[in-house]
Scaffold this motif. Structure first.
Motif, PDB file in Angstrom:
ATOM      1  N   ASN A 216      -0.808  34.862  -4.243  1.00 37.43           N
ATOM      2  CA  ASN A 216      -1.375  36.008  -3.521  1.00 37.43           C
ATOM      3  C   ASN A 216      -2.295  35.578  -2.239  1.00 37.43           C
ATOM      4  O   ASN A 216      -2.076  34.335  -1.790  1.00 37.43           O
ATOM      5  N   GLU A 217      -3.279  36.478  -1.809  1.00 38.73           N
ATOM      6  CA  GLU A 217      -4.037  35.979  -0.709  1.00 38.73           C
ATOM      7  C   GLU A 217      -5.012  35.071  -0.913  1.00 38.73           C
ATOM      8  O   GLU A 217      -5.996  34.749  -0.050  1.00 38.73           O
TER       9      GLU A 217
ATOM     10  N   GLY B  30      -4.744  43.120  -1.674  1.00 38.28           N
ATOM     11  CA  GLY B  30      -3.457  42.522  -1.172  1.00 38.28           C
ATOM     12  C   GLY B  30      -2.310  42.563  -2.259  1.00 38.28           C
ATOM     13  O   GLY B  30      -2.604  42.850  -3.363  1.00 38.28           O
TER      14      GLY B  30
ATOM     15  N   TYR C 260       4.619  37.622   0.264  1.00 41.74           N
ATOM     16  CA  TYR C 260       4.197  36.728   0.940  1.00 41.74           C
ATOM     17  C   TYR C 260       4.386  36.693   2.531  1.00 41.74           C
ATOM     18  O   TYR C 260       3.508  36.925   3.375  1.00 41.74           O
TER      19      TYR C 260
ATOM     20  N   SER D 102       2.763  39.547   3.837  1.00 40.42           N
ATOM     21  CA  SER D 102       1.197  39.393   4.213  1.00 40.42           C
ATOM     22  C   SER D 102       1.047  38.342   5.351  1.00 40.42           C
ATOM     23  O   SER D 102      -0.035  38.643   6.222  1.00 40.42           O
TER      24      SER D 102
ATOM     25  N   LYS E 272       0.934  40.561   8.608  1.00 42.98           N
ATOM     26  CA  LYS E 272      -0.162  41.275   9.020  1.00 42.98           C
ATOM     27  C   LYS E 272      -1.414  40.103   9.265  1.00 42.98           C
ATOM     28  O   LYS E 272      -2.008  40.469  10.131  1.00 42.98           O
ATOM     29  N   LYS E 273      -1.273  38.923   8.781  1.00 41.68           N
ATOM     30  CA  LYS E 273      -2.652  37.835   9.054  1.00 41.68           C
ATOM     31  C   LYS E 273      -2.029  36.833  10.025  1.00 41.68           C
ATOM     32  O   LYS E 273      -3.067  36.361  10.651  1.00 41.68           O
TER      33      LYS E 273
END
Length: 361
Positions: free
Chosen positions: A114-115, A215, A233, A236, A239-240
Motif C-alpha cells: 500500500n502507500e 489509498g 501500485y 498510485s 499520482k505521487k
C-alpha cells in the motif's frame, strides 16, 4: 523506533518464484517486496527492523546486508523453531523490541502492499492514547473477511466479526499495527493469533483503535493478487511520482521500466507492466498486465499478458504467454509456443504448448 515484519513460512502460494528465493525477496515493481516496507519504515525514523522468520534466515540476511548499509538501518532476524502464528513471534522477539525509550513499535505482514502512511499512523496512535492501533481498509465484499466494527468518530474498535452473514461494516484488518510495549505482556510464547486472541482482548478493555488506510491496499501473496497489486501500485505511482513511469509512443498506461532494460522498435508495452533490470525486449513485442523480472529476454513479436516471467527466463519469437502463466527462474519458452496459465518450475525448457492451466514439473 523499531519494527517487526512477519515473514513466516514457505510462500507456497507464490511458487514457483519462491522455489528460488524466500517470498519477501520476490520482486514487486522492480524491487523485493520487503524493501518497499523497509524503505517506508526508514522514512519515519525506524532504526531497527526485526524479521520474524522460520525459513532460510541466512538467505534473507545475506541479501539484505547491502540494503542495511545503503539505508543505514539495522536488520536482524528472530527465528522460530516452530510456527508461532501471528502473535507468538512478538513474544519471541520481545527482548529485541523493548528498549528504554518506551516507544511504540510497528508490526507488519510482509505480503501487504500500500502507500504505507506510517507518519499519519504514528500521529493517530499518539493522539488516541490507547495501547494499540491497527490499520483497516475498506472492501466491497466484507462477508469474505473478518470485519472490524469500530466507532467512526474516534476509531475505537468495538469488536471483530468473522465472515459476517449480515452487514456489520466494510472495514478489514490491513495487516499493519502500531503497538505500545505493554501489549507484549498480553502475549505468551506459544502459537497464538494476534487477530483472534490478542486484539479482541485489547478491544474489550477499550484500548484498541483503528485508522482507515488512505489509498490502495493489496495482499500480494498469490499470483492473481500480485498482478492486481501491481496495477494499484502503478496507479498510485502515477499520482505521487509520475516521473518514475515510462513515457513514449510505445507505452500505453502505467509502465515501469528499469533504466538498464533495453526495448526494441515497434513494441507496444502496457498497461500495468513492470520490466526489471537487464531485461531485453526485442522488436515487435506486446506486453500488458505483467511483470518481467531481472535478466529476462523476450524475443521478437512475442505477446505476454496477465503473467509473471521469472528471473533470467526467455520467451521465444512469436510465442504467446497469457492467463496467469508463471515462469519460475531460468525457464525457456521456445519459439511459437502458446502458454495458457502454465505454472512452470525453474530451469525448464518448454517445447510444446500448454493449452490449459497446469503445473509443469
Amino acid at each position: 523506533m523499531k519494527a517487526l515484519i512477519l515473514v513466516g513460512g514457505f510462500g507456497t502460494r507464490l511458487r514457483p518464484l519462491t522455489l528460488s528465493v524466500p517470498k519477501p525477496l520476490v520482486d514487486f515493481a522492480n524491487k523485493p517486496m520487503i524493501l518497499h516496507q523497509i524503505e517506508a519504515l526508514k522514512e519515519v525514523g525506524v532504526t531497527e527492523v526485526i524479521l520474524a522468520i522460520n525459513y532460510q534466515p541466512e538467505v534473507m540476511l545475506n541479501f539484505l546486508k547491502d540494503f542495511e548499509s545503503k539505508l543505514d538501518i539495522k536488520i536482524t532476524c528472530s527465528q522460530e523453531t516452530e510456527p508461532l502464528g501471528t502473535a507468538g513471534p512478538l513474544a519471541l522477539a520481545r527482548d529485541k523490541l523493548i528498549d528504554s525509550s518506551g516507544e511504540p513499535f510497528f508490526v507488519l505482514n510482509s505480503d501487504v502492499i500500500n502507500e504505507y502512511p506510517f507518519a499519519e499512523l504514528i500521529q493517530f496512535h499518539k493522539a488516541h492514547g490507547g495501547d494499540a492501533t491497527i490499520m483497516v481498509t475498506k472492501v466491497d465484499e466484507p462477508s469474505k473477511y473478518g470485519v472490524v466494527v469500530m466507532e467512526e468518530e474516534t476509531g475505537r474498535v468495538d469488536r471483530f466479526v468473522e465472515k459476517p452473514k449480515i452487514f456489520v461494516g466494510n472495514k478489514i484488518n490491513a495487516g499493519i499495527y502500531l503497538l505500545n510495549p505493554s501489549v507484549l505482556d498480553r502475549i505468551e510464547l506459544k502459537p497464538t493469533s494476534i487477530e483472534k486472541e490478542v486484539f479482541p482482548k485489547i478491544a474489550a478493555d477499550q484500548k484498541l483503535y483503528a485508522m482507515v488506510l488512505p489509498g490502495f491496499w493489496m495482499d500480494i501473496g498469490q499470483p492473481r493478487d500480485y498482478i492486481t497489486g501491481l496495477r494499484l501500485y502503478l496507479d498510485s505511482l502515477r499520482k505521487k511520482s509520475p516521473y518514475k513511469l515510462a513515457a513514449g509512443r510505445h507505452i500505453v498506461g502505467n509502465v515501469l521500466v528499469h533504466e538498464s532494460a533495453v526495448i526494441g522498435e515497434g513494441c507496444l508495452i502496457g498497461p500495468d507492466v513492470a520490466i526489471g533490470p537487464g531485461c531485453i525486449v526485442e522488436s515487435g513485442v506486446r506486453l500488458s498486465r505483467c511483470t518481467v523480472m531481472r535478466g529476462v529476454r523476450i524475443k521478437k513479436h512475442a505477446c505476454i499478458s496477465g503473467s509473471i516471467i521469472g528471473w533470467h527466463s526467455t520467451v521465444g519469437q512469436w510465442a504467446r504467454v497469457e492467463n496467469m502463466t508463471i515462469l519460475g527462474e531460468d525457464v525457456h519458452v521456445c519459439d511459437e509456443i502458446y502458454s495458457n496459465g502454465g505454472v512452470v518450475l525453474p530451469h525448464k525448457e518448454i517445447k510444446s504448448s500448454i493449452l490449459k492451466p497446469e503445473i509443469v514439473m
